[in-house]
Design a protein around this motif. Structure first.
Motif: not given
Length: 406
Positions: A32, A34-35, A63-64, A95, A97, A100, A282-283
């Motif tokens: 992605e 952007t987060h 991504e954690s 982060h 997350f 979300s 992840a990014h």
């Protein structure tokens, strides 16, 4: 040019993804740009569900924090006796997350999918980032003490290089490791203290002892326990290496830190790939094959991403789908200029589409599009010079306003 692109644009689904690849990869990564955009995570959830159901993927990694992710993995494995969902979302993600709504929905779906299935068919969840945040790194206490306790239970105290009491004394209070000031001022870091130097040697010795016992332990212990012990060893040595770099006053310090972080990510991903096919999210900057770049602390940083490192090891068994966006109006990102890659894709009628990276590069061979400049620091546009290094590009036209978790 627009007609050529329209001819190669396809629907975003599991079947079209697989059609663009020569074979099912062992690791399929979706990036992605952007987060913090749950709409992108909704797309991820829908695509990953179909890949699980149709292609047999059994691990989803995001991504954690890799150690926090164990909380989520335990939760989705059991219909009873696991922590409540709110606690899992709070403790199982880094982060931010866990706030979300889309990540909560992913956890619910994985838990429901596993309900009633035999262990061999259940889904696994993993974080693959280190216990790191942009502003700080975790204390190595959890990983070191877990590794020490596991080895003590498996091989006894005699072969270990130190006692648990020695570890506790050398670690000291956790806030000496987690001080946010250390990210910007090396003098505030404990990473090169005498205690930290001794801990690095002890962590290395314990990791070496675990490796030396592999022929026995890998078969004499449950696979999950063996995998966790190796995770603790990677995390302990990686965190201590990262803290040592935080204490380095040299000019390459920040570049080394981001490279070390992606090295930890890559090691975790390669370990996950050993147990079967993995879906990764992840990014883009952590998954792309070309060198990653970012401006931080007034410097332009370059490093090899986790995806580049994994691709170098897995070759064709690693596939990467980059995601690109048209607008994020709530972040000041408006309609892309028509001479950029995003602008050319924005001209297509579909709200979402999938385009092969090499096919897109070939369609644009008459002239390289201009690089898009983002007014929002958290959004990274595509690099038009590296389109062919993406197995495919997922394009999403417009991001809706964010929603709250519930």
């Amino acid at each position: 040019m627009a007609t050529d692109i329209e001819d190669i644009a396809r629907t975003v689904d599991a079947a079209t993804v697989m059609d663009l690849l020569p074979a099912r990869p062992r690791m399929l990564a979706l990036g992605e740009p952007t987060h913090g955009e749950d709409s992108l995570l909704d797309l991820r959830n829908a695509l990953f569900r179909r890949l699980v159901e149709e292609e047999g993927y059994r691990t989803i990694a995001i991504e954690s924090d890799c150690t926090a992710g164990l909380v989520v993995d335990d939760h989705i494995a059991s219909a009873a006796g696991a922590p409540a969902e709110d606690e899992v979302m709070r403790r199982g993600f880094s982060h931010g997350f866990g706030a979300s709504a889309a990540n909560r929905e992913l956890v619910r779906w994985m838990r429901a999918y596993n309900d009633g299935r035999p262990a061999s068919e259940r889904l696994r969840f993993a974080g693959f980032d280190g216990p790191l945040e942009i502003t700080a790194a975790a204390s190595p206490r959890q990983a070191l003490t877990a590794l020490h306790g596991t080895l003590t239970a498996w091989v006894g105290a005699e072969p270990l290089p130190c006692t648990a009491q020695t570890l506790d004394r050398l670690l000291g209070p956790d806030d000496r490791w987690t001080d946010p000031g250390a990210m910007w001022d090396p003098a505030e870091s404990a990473g090169r203290s005498a205690e930290a130097a001794e801990l690095r040697l002890l962590a290395d010795d314990m990791a070496a002892l675990l490796d030396a016992q592999a022929p026995h332990l890998a078969t004499a212990t449950p696979r999950d326990d063996w995998d966790r012990a190796r995770l603790y060893a990677r995390t302990a040595t990686g965190l201590l290496r990262y803290h040592a770099c935080m204490a380095d006053p040299g000019p390459s310090r920040m570049a080394r830190l981001v490279a070390l972080r992606d090295r930890m990510m890559a090691d975790n991903l390669l370990a996950l790939a050993e147990r079967g096919p993995v879906l990764v999210h992840a990014h883009n900057r952590h998954l792309q094959r070309e060198k990653s770049t970012m401006r931080m602390g007034g410097r332009e940083l370059e490093w090899w991403s986790a995806g580049a490192l994994v691709s170098a090891r897995l070759g064709g068994e690693y596939a990467f789908l980059a995601t690109a966006l048209g607008t994020i109006r709530h972040q000041g990102v408006d309609t892309p200029p028509p001479d950029t890659v995003e602008g050319l894709l924005y001209a297509l009628p579909e709200a979402e589409c999938l385009v092969g990276g090499r096919l897109l590069a070939a369609a644009l061979q008459d002239g390289l599009p201009a690089p898009r400049v983002s007014p929002y620091h958290g959004y990274f546009p595509l690099d038009p010079a590296h389109l062919a290094e993406n197995d495919a590009i997922v394009f999403v036209k417009d991001m809706p306003p964010p929603r709250r978790a519930g």
